[in-house]
Design a protein around this motif. Structure first.
Motif, PDB file in Angstrom:
ATOM      1  N   ASP A 103       0.805  -1.217   0.000  1.00  0.00           N
ATOM      2  CA  ASP A 103       0.000   0.000   0.000  1.00  0.00           C
ATOM      3  C   ASP A 103       0.840   1.269   0.000  1.00  0.00           C
ATOM      4  O   ASP A 103       0.588   2.191  -0.773  1.00  0.00           O
ATOM      5  N   ASP A 104       1.850   1.323   0.876  1.00  0.00           N
ATOM      6  CA  ASP A 104       2.645   2.552   0.959  1.00  0.00           C
ATOM      7  C   ASP A 104       3.482   2.771  -0.298  1.00  0.00           C
ATOM      8  O   ASP A 104       3.634   3.894  -0.764  1.00  0.00           O
ATOM      9  N   TYR A 108       3.220   5.996  -2.851  1.00  0.00           N
ATOM     10  CA  TYR A 108       4.384   6.813  -3.230  1.00  0.00           C
ATOM     11  C   TYR A 108       4.560   6.855  -4.745  1.00  0.00           C
ATOM     12  O   TYR A 108       4.845   7.905  -5.315  1.00  0.00           O
ATOM     13  N   LYS A 184      11.768   3.732  -1.185  1.00  0.00           N
ATOM     14  CA  LYS A 184      11.034   3.278  -0.001  1.00  0.00           C
ATOM     15  C   LYS A 184      11.683   1.993   0.484  1.00  0.00           C
ATOM     16  O   LYS A 184      11.793   1.031  -0.261  1.00  0.00           O
TER      17      LYS A 184
END
Length: 188
Positions: A103-104, A108, A184
């Protein structure tokens, strides 16, 4: 982020639709894209979801083969000069990649793509190396995506390493020479 939020993020991108009007020519419905002036047969979208502009609002329904649109509570028959929106398809490689991203990382990626004035619906080519790798093993490689928003081209290289920690690095390179790198890193 739950599945509903993911779907909302993906479906509400700019340029998610082809918008145009229709005309009945020789008993066949022809769609005219308002952006490119290209014409094509509307029947190729039969049994797919479309949106029709009716009474000052967009209504979602299924385009039937017999010149009608089945709405949740009624049926509309096609008429000359009606405005229709057809949702663009996301390239297969990108669609699979979006489903594989956490999800993150998904957020991004889309956030930075949008900052550069591109949408996931602008993708014209994708190679998803991640989909070829066995999920049981350590995975690393590069995915390649090319986007065209009509004014500029954006090449995205998604470098990934999924071992003890997950590392996703997106390198956005525009045809203007502008570059952006987003990374990330997280633990498994």
């Amino acid at each position: 982020m739950d599945q509903q939020q993911r779907n909302h993020l993906i479906k509400n991108q700019n340029r998610a639709f082809i918008t145009g009007s229709i005309e009945n020519i020789n008993d066949q419905w022809v769609f005219f894209d308002e952006e490119t002036d290209e014409a094509f047969m509307l029947e190729q979208y039969s049994l797919q979801e479309v949106e029709i502009f009716h009474r000052h609002q967009w209504l979602r329904g299924i385009l039937e083969e017999d010149g009608k649109i089945t709405l949740p509570t009624s049926t509309l028959f096609l008429q000359d000069k009606m405005k229709i929106r057809i949702r663009k398809q996301i390239t297969f490689a990108l669609e699979i990649l979006l489903n594989e991203l956490t999800d993150d990382v998904l957020f991004y990626f889309i956030y930075n793509l949008n900052l550069l004035d591109f949408s996931i619906y602008d993708c014209i080519y994708g190679h998803n190396q991640l989909s070829y790798l066995d999920e049981e093993e350590n995975r690393n490689g590069v995915n390649f995506l090319i986007f065209d928003n009509g004014e500029c081209i954006c090449n995205v290289q998604h470098h990934f390493t999924y071992e003890q920690e997950c590392q996703d690095r997106f390198e956005f390179t525009l045809s203007t020479g502008k570059r952006t790198i987003v990374e990330k890193v997280s633990n498994l």
